[in-house]
Design a protein around this motif. Structure first.
Motif, PDB file in Angstrom:
ATOM      1  N   ALA B 160       0.826  -1.200   0.000  1.00 54.51           N
ATOM      2  CA  ALA B 160       0.000   0.000   0.000  1.00 54.51           C
ATOM      3  C   ALA B 160       0.864   1.255   0.000  1.00 54.51           C
ATOM      4  O   ALA B 160       0.378   2.349  -0.256  1.00 54.51           O
ATOM      5  CB  ALA B 160      -0.908   0.005   1.227  1.00 54.51           C
ATOM      6  N   GLY B 164       2.430   4.520  -7.379  1.00 51.96           N
ATOM      7  CA  GLY B 164       1.124   5.095  -7.578  1.00 51.96           C
ATOM      8  C   GLY B 164       0.104   4.029  -7.923  1.00 51.96           C
ATOM      9  O   GLY B 164      -1.021   4.044  -7.452  1.00 51.96           O
ATOM     10  N   SER B 165       0.513   3.046  -8.741  1.00 48.37           N
ATOM     11  CA  SER B 165      -0.441   2.053  -9.211  1.00 48.37           C
ATOM     12  C   SER B 165      -0.278   0.755  -8.429  1.00 48.37           C
ATOM     13  O   SER B 165       0.788   0.148  -8.448  1.00 48.37           O
ATOM     14  CB  SER B 165      -0.201   1.787 -10.700  1.00 48.37           C
ATOM     15  OG  SER B 165      -0.518   0.465 -11.022  1.00 48.37           O
ATOM     16  N   PRO B 166      -1.323   0.329  -7.713  1.00 46.09           N
ATOM     17  CA  PRO B 166      -1.223  -0.921  -6.950  1.00 46.09           C
ATOM     18  C   PRO B 166      -0.876  -2.105  -7.852  1.00 46.09           C
ATOM     19  O   PRO B 166      -0.125  -2.992  -7.451  1.00 46.09           O
ATOM     20  CB  PRO B 166      -2.609  -1.102  -6.350  1.00 46.09           C
ATOM     21  CG  PRO B 166      -3.251   0.228  -6.408  1.00 46.09           C
ATOM     22  CD  PRO B 166      -2.639   0.950  -7.566  1.00 46.09           C
ATOM     23  N   LEU B 167      -1.395  -2.110  -9.091  1.00 49.40           N
ATOM     24  CA  LEU B 167      -1.130  -3.229  -9.995  1.00 49.40           C
ATOM     25  C   LEU B 167       0.361  -3.348 -10.281  1.00 49.40           C
ATOM     26  O   LEU B 167       0.951  -4.425 -10.174  1.00 49.40           O
ATOM     27  CB  LEU B 167      -1.912  -3.040 -11.297  1.00 49.40           C
ATOM     28  CG  LEU B 167      -1.671  -4.100 -12.367  1.00 49.40           C
ATOM     29  CD1 LEU B 167      -2.065  -5.476 -11.865  1.00 49.40           C
ATOM     30  CD2 LEU B 167      -2.416  -3.764 -13.643  1.00 49.40           C
ATOM     31  N   ARG B 168       0.991  -2.209 -10.613  1.00 46.58           N
ATOM     32  CA  ARG B 168       2.417  -2.247 -10.926  1.00 46.58           C
ATOM     33  C   ARG B 168       3.250  -2.595  -9.695  1.00 46.58           C
ATOM     34  O   ARG B 168       4.257  -3.307  -9.783  1.00 46.58           O
ATOM     35  CB  ARG B 168       2.859  -0.920 -11.528  1.00 46.58           C
ATOM     36  CG  ARG B 168       2.373  -0.771 -12.945  1.00 46.58           C
ATOM     37  CD  ARG B 168       2.561   0.617 -13.505  1.00 46.58           C
ATOM     38  NE  ARG B 168       1.831   0.725 -14.759  1.00 46.58           N
ATOM     39  CZ  ARG B 168       2.329   0.301 -15.919  1.00 46.58           C
ATOM     40  NH1 ARG B 168       3.526  -0.195 -15.968  1.00 46.58           N
ATOM     41  NH2 ARG B 168       1.603   0.379 -17.017  1.00 46.58           N
ATOM     42  N   LEU B 170       2.261  -4.522  -7.233  1.00 46.27           N
ATOM     43  CA  LEU B 170       2.088  -5.951  -6.985  1.00 46.27           C
ATOM     44  C   LEU B 170       2.919  -6.788  -7.947  1.00 46.27           C
ATOM     45  O   LEU B 170       3.516  -7.791  -7.557  1.00 46.27           O
ATOM     46  CB  LEU B 170       0.613  -6.331  -7.120  1.00 46.27           C
ATOM     47  CG  LEU B 170      -0.230  -6.193  -5.858  1.00 46.27           C
ATOM     48  CD1 LEU B 170      -1.678  -6.523  -6.155  1.00 46.27           C
ATOM     49  CD2 LEU B 170       0.300  -7.126  -4.765  1.00 46.27           C
ATOM     50  N   ILE B 171       2.954  -6.368  -9.219  1.00 47.47           N
ATOM     51  CA  ILE B 171       3.761  -7.121 -10.188  1.00 47.47           C
ATOM     52  C   ILE B 171       5.217  -7.105  -9.754  1.00 47.47           C
ATOM     53  O   ILE B 171       5.906  -8.131  -9.767  1.00 47.47           O
ATOM     54  CB  ILE B 171       3.588  -6.544 -11.605  1.00 47.47           C
ATOM     55  CG1 ILE B 171       2.184  -6.850 -12.110  1.00 47.47           C
ATOM     56  CG2 ILE B 171       4.637  -7.117 -12.557  1.00 47.47           C
ATOM     57  CD1 ILE B 171       1.870  -6.282 -13.461  1.00 47.47           C
ATOM     58  N   PHE B 432       7.498   0.702 -12.965  1.00 47.14           N
ATOM     59  CA  PHE B 432       7.299  -0.272 -11.890  1.00 47.14           C
ATOM     60  C   PHE B 432       8.179   0.151 -10.709  1.00 47.14           C
ATOM     61  O   PHE B 432       9.376   0.367 -10.897  1.00 47.14           O
ATOM     62  CB  PHE B 432       7.715  -1.687 -12.328  1.00 47.14           C
ATOM     63  CG  PHE B 432       6.818  -2.279 -13.371  1.00 47.14           C
ATOM     64  CD1 PHE B 432       5.627  -2.889 -12.998  1.00 47.14           C
ATOM     65  CD2 PHE B 432       7.163  -2.241 -14.709  1.00 47.14           C
ATOM     66  CE1 PHE B 432       4.802  -3.448 -13.968  1.00 47.14           C
ATOM     67  CE2 PHE B 432       6.344  -2.790 -15.677  1.00 47.14           C
ATOM     68  CZ  PHE B 432       5.153  -3.392 -15.310  1.00 47.14           C
TER      69      PHE B 432
ATOM     70  N   VAL C   4      -3.985   5.643  -9.608  1.00 48.03           N
ATOM     71  CA  VAL C   4      -3.616   6.661 -10.591  1.00 48.03           C
ATOM     72  C   VAL C   4      -4.704   6.681 -11.667  1.00 48.03           C
ATOM     73  O   VAL C   4      -5.032   5.642 -12.223  1.00 48.03           O
ATOM     74  CB  VAL C   4      -2.254   6.314 -11.218  1.00 48.03           C
ATOM     75  CG1 VAL C   4      -1.988   7.199 -12.417  1.00 48.03           C
ATOM     76  CG2 VAL C   4      -1.153   6.474 -10.186  1.00 48.03           C
ATOM     77  N   LEU C  65      -1.819 -11.129 -12.787  1.00 50.27           N
ATOM     78  CA  LEU C  65      -1.459  -9.712 -12.796  1.00 50.27           C
ATOM     79  C   LEU C  65      -1.025  -9.285 -14.201  1.00 50.27           C
ATOM     80  O   LEU C  65      -1.352  -8.190 -14.664  1.00 50.27           O
ATOM     81  CB  LEU C  65      -0.331  -9.444 -11.795  1.00 50.27           C
ATOM     82  CG  LEU C  65      -0.695  -9.587 -10.316  1.00 50.27           C
ATOM     83  CD1 LEU C  65       0.558  -9.547  -9.444  1.00 50.27           C
ATOM     84  CD2 LEU C  65      -1.654  -8.482  -9.893  1.00 50.27           C
TER      85      LEU C  65
END
Lengths: 320, 500, 172
Positions: B160, B164-168, B170-171, B432, C4, C65
């Motif tokens: 958390a 900025g991007s949770p997806l990036r 997590l990857i 990332f 974002v 993902l």
């Protein structure tokens, strides 16, 4: 003292005749490879050998270098590449024999030149002080009744600790594949698990548990030595009816393809080192058990030990 | 007040001129090796072991203690100045510390790190002096299931916190987890993803990953889009030391970091990493200057550095009282004790009281020495950044290469380093965040080991995660941390739309 | 901590970015490759949780993902390159510089065992300085050799580590 086989005796005799010449030529600039990181057992052994060889003027200079990785098999591969180099030694031991099997290593010890077995440490089985198990028989009975319910803590899978539990299981009539072995990556985690009552028993070299055994926080219920050890008030597994003799030994080997005279010179230097007072002093302060064995006896021992290890690892289910 | 009496006796031992000299040698050496990436206190003590065999044990241990604490002080220096963390515990320091340095505030960052280390080290040593046996007894009772829960807490708070991007984010974390899987699985003895290379059987050293992603990745990235207009050196702004405001913003993080770090150090397999991660997220939550985080917030240096040093003191608790090493350096120190035929444990305080208390007293002295050594050095180190960029970046690269190469003396590791450098470049180019990957590499294997150990010990009974009180408590916190933020955000969004 | 927002739908940015799509597909493929690898891990000794479980979780997670990222990329998402203190977001991207550094690094690494540590790292140093636009040849060679030599001496003589001396064997 020791019986020296005829062949070795002959080459030794020959060598003593040539000694002033050959040893002066070949035993300079000796290099010892410790196939592990600085600080570990093989590294400490290598540096102890270095110290004594130099202090006793047996060989000068001696250099120690580290080639860590994969249970020593990376160092072993490098030793193969140094084929015929009579000024190179490598420390090794039971752990390397195990690693060769479990890692499917491309190189093994069949072609290296064995020099000597030096030291070792016997393994102990301990239980928490509050444990209901007073001796190995108690533990074995509970274990046989419920193989999965009695958890043994020890070092990583396939190591000496694991081998001992595997041997114990067979002796106690427990299927080694059904036993509950909890491997820890070292760093005292085994000790913590036993002290914290998180497992039924723990297995490690005596030194790792010594302080806690003496303080009464752990109860040692068996040592893997063939007979009782001086200064270690722990009954052997053997005397309790479990026919086990297992030491986490350390030895030294030379590259494949060195000449007989080169080998004899190395063996002679190590023999002299072993006889010195400086070496005995190191053994006492470090609490290392003297398991010295050199020449052709060690050749044979190495082969026997490799076969036994393979057998244990098969029983545990680590090697096919 | 038995401890106090023994401590005074210890100071008598440690304050002899000769032992003071060994302490000074130790802290100086420790600071120097701490600065070198890859070369930590563990390796230094290991290399010195044969040399010190001739010294009396008290002097040798006073020097080792100096190296140990000194390494913790020095580790932050390269993190802050060069974005090249030398130890896993100073990775977090690099995040805000290097940003501060790039803004010309290197000296202040180094100062808050040094003072924070001093504060944490001293408080930690005091806890060690007066409460060691009690703490050690509690520490060994922490079960693997609770340790697993703690790591889950770290994962959740961290994912958390970064990017900025949770997806990036997590990857990036999963890439780190995957790297952490490489090598022989200690629990089953099976090798995983070794691609047939024996060099990979021991796994990939996190130092290689960290230096590749941080230092090499950044060098490659900066080279491709170099700023040409600005002068080629970084300007040093502000005073050489901490301002009043810096002090105000630093002292609470120091204390909070200490409180987090010490207990983790004392727990077997606790380590210095989790408390530094947690301290960083905590300071980010509590700060009055959230806008500065990611751009060089001093709290983000002060807290984790204190946590790092407090955990170093914590490690000594189980080592001295139980003979139980909880970190790599502690394992080497244990080997050092054994070299003298000494066995740390409950009896050591009785049989070799003078040595133990001399060692503890020397920790206080070493801390003072380190502060005296590092504070004046801070502005001098900071001037390193005045080196023109071509030479600075070239220096960073060579410096990191030595660190990685000397781990195993293996060229294979250098190829891995280049690979991770390219990966680091790609992660910067495609936005990332790098830190989650590093955290995955470090904590992933521990999480797996603790989870499996917990279930192995319970012989397959999953209910231990609910029955063990501490584990259950932490897991509930983890669940709340996962559920609450989206719920709160949804409520805030609803309120915003309801009352435009 | 807020998501974002996807880039504003300006006409210039609507199209699918090929590099972003490739990266997203790459992540997905990596996940799939890991999945295949995980299934090949043998079980080993008797254990409650075997060596396959975590690799399976990681690879399935990575594949999922990656798939999400691919969907986003197909929707026109694109990553903004990171902004660093020493970088200029508007400067033309000079991939050649990174190539020189990487080439120099690999060359130095390959030659390190034979040429020795000092010359190997000097090659690395030189290539980075060159890639960062330095052209004072004499100075570069001198500094590269000096830095490498000092590092070598500190590590070997100061710390007692063994680094390959290479062609300078006997001199050092």
């Amino acid at each position: 003292m020791k019986k020296v086989p005829f062949q070795t005796a002959l080459s030794l005799a020959l060598l003593t005749a040539l000694a002033p010449l050959s040893s002066a030529q070949s035993l300079n600039n000796l290099r010892i490879m410790a196939p592990a990181s600085p600080g570990g057992g093989w590294d400490q052994t290598s540096r102890a050998i270095q110290t004594v060889l130099q202090e006793e003027n047996l060989v000068k200079p001696v250099q120690v270098f580290n080639v860590p990785g994969a249970g020593g098999t990376i160092g072993l591969a490098q030793l193969y590449n140094a084929k015929g180099d009579g000024n190179l030694l490598m420390t090794m031991g039971l752990v390397m024999i195990g690693a060769i099997q479990t890692n499917n290593s491309k190189v093994d010890l069949s072609r290296v030149t064995p020099i000597a077995r030096l030291t070792g440490e016997y393994e102990v089985v301990v239980v928490p002080a509050a444990s209901p198990y007073k001796n190995m028989k108690d533990l074995a009975a509970a274990w046989k009744a419920n193989p999965g319910g009695v958890a043994f803590a020890g070092g990583s899978a396939g190591g000496t600790d694991h081998m001992l539990v595997g041997l114990l299981a067979k002796e106690a009539g427990v299927d080694p594949r059904k036993m509950n072995y909890v491997p820890f990556s070292g760093g005292g985690e085994t000790l913590a698990a036993v002290l914290g009552n998180q497992v039924a028993a723990g297995v490690a070299g005596y030194g790792e548990f010594e302080a806690q055994i003496k303080a009464g926080k752990l109860r040692a219920i068996g040592i893997s030595a063939p007979k009782r050890q001086t200064g270690i008030p722990v009954p052997t597994l053997k005397e309790q009816g479990y026919n086990i003799d297992l030491a986490n030994w350390r030895g030294i080997v030379a590259p494949p393809g060195i000449s007989a005279s080169e080998k004899a010179a190395l063996v002679a230097a190590l023999d002299k080192m072993h006889a010195s007072k400086a070496w005995k002093d190191i053994l006492t302060t470090r609490n290392w058990t003297d398991l010295y064995l050199s020449g052709s006896k060690f050749d044979v021992y190495l082969k026997v030990e490799a076969n036994r290890t393979k057998g244990i690892l098969k029983d545990i289910g680590l090697v096919k | 007040m038995d401890a106090l009496h023994s401590l005074f006796a210890g100071f008598e031992t440690a304050l002899t001129p000769l032992n003071l000299l060994w302490a000074l040698v130790g802290v100086t050496l420790g600071t120097l090796v701490g600065v070198l990436p890859g070369i930590g206190p563990a390796l230094t003590v290991a290399l010195l072991l044969p040399v010190t065999a001739k010294l009396p044990p008290v002097s040798a241990f006073i020097m080792f203690a100096g190296i140990y604490y000194g390494g913790m002080f020095g580790g932050s220096t390269t993190s802050i100045l060069l974005n090249t963390p030398g130890e896993s515990s100073s990775i977090i320091t690099a995040l805000e510390g290097n940003k501060m340095a790039r803004r010309g505030r290197a000296a202040a960052a180094l100062a808050t790190a040094a003072i924070g280390s001093f504060v944490a080290g001293t408080i930690g040593t005091m806890l060690l002096t007066f409460a060691a046996p009690a703490i050690a007894d509690i520490a060994v009772q922490i079960p693997p299931s609770a340790k697993f829960a703690l790591i889950m807490l770290a994962f959740v708070t961290i994912s958390a916190t970064f990017g900025g991007s949770p997806l990036r984010g997590l990857i990036s974390l999963f890439v780190g987890l995957a790297i952490g899987l490489v090598g022989t699985d200690l629990q089953s003895g099976q090798s995983r993803f070794d691609l047939g290379r024996p060099e990979l059987l021991d796994g990939i050293d996190f130092i290689t990953v960290v230096i590749g992603l941080f230092a090499i990745g950044e060098t490659l990235y900066v080279a491709t889009r170099l700023r040409k207009d600005k002068g080629s050196v970084i300007k040093l702004e502000g005073g050489a030391s901490m301002s009043r405001q810096d002090w105000r913003r630093s002292w609470k993080p120091w204390l909070r970091g200490t409180a987090l770090g010490f207990p983790f150090g004392a727990i077997p397999a606790g380590g210095a990493e989790i408390p530094t991660f947690l301290s960083y997220t905590l300071e980010k939550r509590l700060t009055k200057h959230p806008e500065e985080f990611g751009k060089g917030a001093i709290e983000g240096v002060a807290g984790p550095e204190a946590a790092n040093n407090a955990s170093a003191a914590g490690v000594l608790v189980p080592l001295l009282t139980l003979g139980l090493p909880t970190s790599a350096t502690a394992a080497i120190l244990l080997a050092a004790f054994q070299q003298y035929g000494l066995q740390p444990g409950p009896l050591l305080f009785v049989t070799n009281g003078d040595l133990v208390w001399g060692l503890i007293a020397s920790l206080y002295i070493g801390n003072v020495m380190l502060l005296a050594l590092n504070l004046p050095l801070a502005p001098i180190w900071a001037r390193l950044l005045l080196i023109p960029r071509p030479f600075l970046y070239a220096g960073i690269l060579v410096f990191s290469t030595v660190g990685v190469y000397s781990l195993n003396n293996s060229v294979f590791d250098l190829f891995l380093l280049a690979l991770f450098g390219v990966l680091g470049y790609g992660m910067r180019r495609f936005d990332f965040p790098v830190t989650p990957a590093i955290i995955g590499v470090i904590l992933g294997p521990t999480a797996e080991a603790q989870f499996r150990t917990a279930l192995q010990q319970s012989n397959g009974d999953f209910s231990i995660f609910a029955r063990q009180p501490l584990t259950a408590f932490i897991l509930i916190v983890v669940a709340l941390a996962l559920i609450l933020p989206p719920v709160l955000r949804a409520r805030a969004a609803r309120r915003a739309t309801a009352a435009p | 901590m807020t998501d974002v927002p996807s880039p504003p739908p300006s006409t210039a940015r609507r199209g699918i970015s090929a590099p972003d799509l490739l990266v997203a597909l790459g992540v997905t493929l990596l996940g799939a490759a890991l999945l295949l690898g995980s299934l090949k891990i043998p079980f080993g000794i008797n254990a409650v949780v075997g060596p396959r479980v975590f690799p399976l979780i990681v690879s399935v997670g990575m594949t999922a993902l990656g798939a999400l990222l691919t969907v986003n990329a197909l929707r026109g998402d694109r990553a903004e390159p990171a902004a660093e203190e020493d970088t200029d977001p508007d400067a033309p991207v000079n991939l050649g510089a990174a190539g020189i550094i990487l080439g120099g690094f690999l060359l130095g690494a390959v030659l390190l065992p034979t040429l020795g540590f000092v010359l190997g790292t000097a090659i690395m140093y030189f290539s980075v300085a060159y890639a960062f636009g330095e052209r004072r040849w004499g100075l570069m060679v001198f500094v590269a050799l000096a830095v490498a030599l000092v590092t070598y001496l500190v590590f070997t003589h100061g710390l007692g580590l063994t680094l390959p001396p290479g062609v300078l064997k006997g001199v050092l």
